[in-house]
Design a protein around this motif. Sequence first.
Motif, short mmCIF file in Angstrom:
data_model
loop_
_atom_site.label_atom_id
_atom_site.label_comp_id
_atom_site.label_asym_id
_atom_site.label_seq_id
_atom_site.Cartn_x
_atom_site.Cartn_y
_atom_site.Cartn_z
N LEU A 29 37.40 44.15 51.79
CA LEU A 29 36.95 44.43 50.42
C LEU A 29 36.66 43.14 49.67
O LEU A 29 35.67 43.06 48.95
N SER A 30 37.47 42.12 49.87
CA SER A 30 37.22 40.84 49.19
C SER A 30 35.88 40.26 49.61
O SER A 30 35.12 39.76 48.78
N GLN A 31 35.57 40.36 50.89
CA GLN A 31 34.28 39.86 51.39
C GLN A 31 33.13 40.66 50.81
O GLN A 31 32.11 40.10 50.41
N GLN A 32 33.28 41.97 50.77
CA GLN A 32 32.22 42.83 50.24
C GLN A 32 31.97 42.59 48.75
O GLN A 32 30.83 42.68 48.29
N MET A 33 33.02 42.29 48.02
CA MET A 33 32.92 42.09 46.58
C MET A 33 32.63 40.64 46.21
O MET A 33 32.38 40.34 45.04
N GLY A 34 32.71 39.73 47.17
CA GLY A 34 32.49 38.33 46.88
C GLY A 34 33.62 37.70 46.09
O GLY A 34 33.40 36.80 45.28
N LEU A 35 34.83 38.18 46.34
CA LEU A 35 36.01 37.67 45.64
C LEU A 35 36.92 36.96 46.63
O LEU A 35 36.97 37.34 47.80
N PRO A 36 37.68 35.97 46.17
CA PRO A 36 38.68 35.38 47.06
C PRO A 36 39.77 36.41 47.34
O PRO A 36 40.08 37.24 46.47
N PRO A 37 40.35 36.39 48.53
CA PRO A 37 41.38 37.38 48.87
C PRO A 37 42.53 37.45 47.86
O PRO A 37 43.02 38.54 47.57
N GLU A 38 42.91 36.32 47.30
CA GLU A 38 44.03 36.33 46.35
C GLU A 38 43.69 37.02 45.02
O GLU A 38 44.57 37.33 44.24
N LYS A 39 42.40 37.25 44.79
CA LYS A 39 41.96 37.95 43.56
C LYS A 39 41.58 39.39 43.85
O LYS A 39 41.11 40.11 42.97
N THR A 40 41.75 39.82 45.11
CA THR A 40 41.32 41.16 45.51
C THR A 40 42.53 42.08 45.60
O THR A 40 43.09 42.31 46.68
N HIS A 41 42.95 42.57 44.45
CA HIS A 41 44.01 43.56 44.35
C HIS A 41 43.59 44.54 43.27
O HIS A 41 43.30 44.13 42.14
N ILE A 42 43.53 45.79 43.63
CA ILE A 42 43.02 46.80 42.70
C ILE A 42 43.78 46.77 41.38
O ILE A 42 43.18 46.95 40.32
N GLY A 43 45.05 46.48 41.42
CA GLY A 43 45.84 46.41 40.19
C GLY A 43 45.38 45.33 39.23
O GLY A 43 45.70 45.37 38.05
N MET A 44 44.62 44.37 39.73
CA MET A 44 44.12 43.26 38.90
C MET A 44 42.67 43.48 38.47
O MET A 44 42.14 42.70 37.68
N PHE A 45 42.01 44.51 39.01
CA PHE A 45 40.59 44.72 38.73
C PHE A 45 40.36 45.23 37.32
O PHE A 45 41.14 46.01 36.78
N ASP A 46 39.21 44.83 36.76
CA ASP A 46 38.75 45.42 35.51
C ASP A 46 37.92 46.66 35.85
O ASP A 46 37.74 47.00 37.02
N GLN A 47 37.42 47.32 34.83
CA GLN A 47 36.69 48.57 35.05
C GLN A 47 35.44 48.37 35.91
O GLN A 47 35.15 49.17 36.79
N GLU A 48 34.71 47.30 35.67
CA GLU A 48 33.50 47.02 36.44
C GLU A 48 33.83 46.76 37.91
O GLU A 48 33.14 47.27 38.81
N GLN A 49 34.87 45.99 38.17
CA GLN A 49 35.28 45.72 39.54
C GLN A 49 35.75 46.99 40.24
O GLN A 49 35.46 47.20 41.42
N CYS A 50 36.42 47.85 39.51
CA CYS A 50 36.84 49.13 40.09
C CYS A 50 35.63 49.96 40.50
O CYS A 50 35.61 50.55 41.58
N GLY A 51 34.64 49.99 39.63
CA GLY A 51 33.41 50.73 39.95
C GLY A 51 32.74 50.20 41.20
O GLY A 51 32.28 50.98 42.06
N LEU A 52 32.69 48.88 41.34
CA LEU A 52 32.09 48.28 42.52
C LEU A 52 32.91 48.59 43.77
O LEU A 52 32.36 48.94 44.81
N ALA A 53 34.22 48.49 43.66
CA ALA A 53 35.08 48.81 44.80
C ALA A 53 34.91 50.26 45.24
O ALA A 53 34.83 50.55 46.43
#
Length: 64
Positions: A29-53
């Motif tokens: 998921l981190s690779q698909q979203m273009g995020l570093p793995p340490e920033k790829t936790h659904i609990g940390m996502f904003d609404q836009e990131q949730c929609g993308l995930a």
Amino acid sequence: RWARHMAHEAFDPIWRSHRMYRTDAYLWLSQQMGLPPEKTHIGMFDQEQCGLAIKICNEWRMHN
């Protein structure tokens, strides 16, 4: 909060299906979203990131 819940609804079946370990699913998921793995936790996502995930996970599940 609702968006994070829905993101988990889309993401969790990927690793619960035993097609990927949970850690590998988050790395994917981190690779698909273009995020570093340490920033790829659904609990940390904003609404836009949730929609993308949700979009990414639903597309994966449709094709796998």
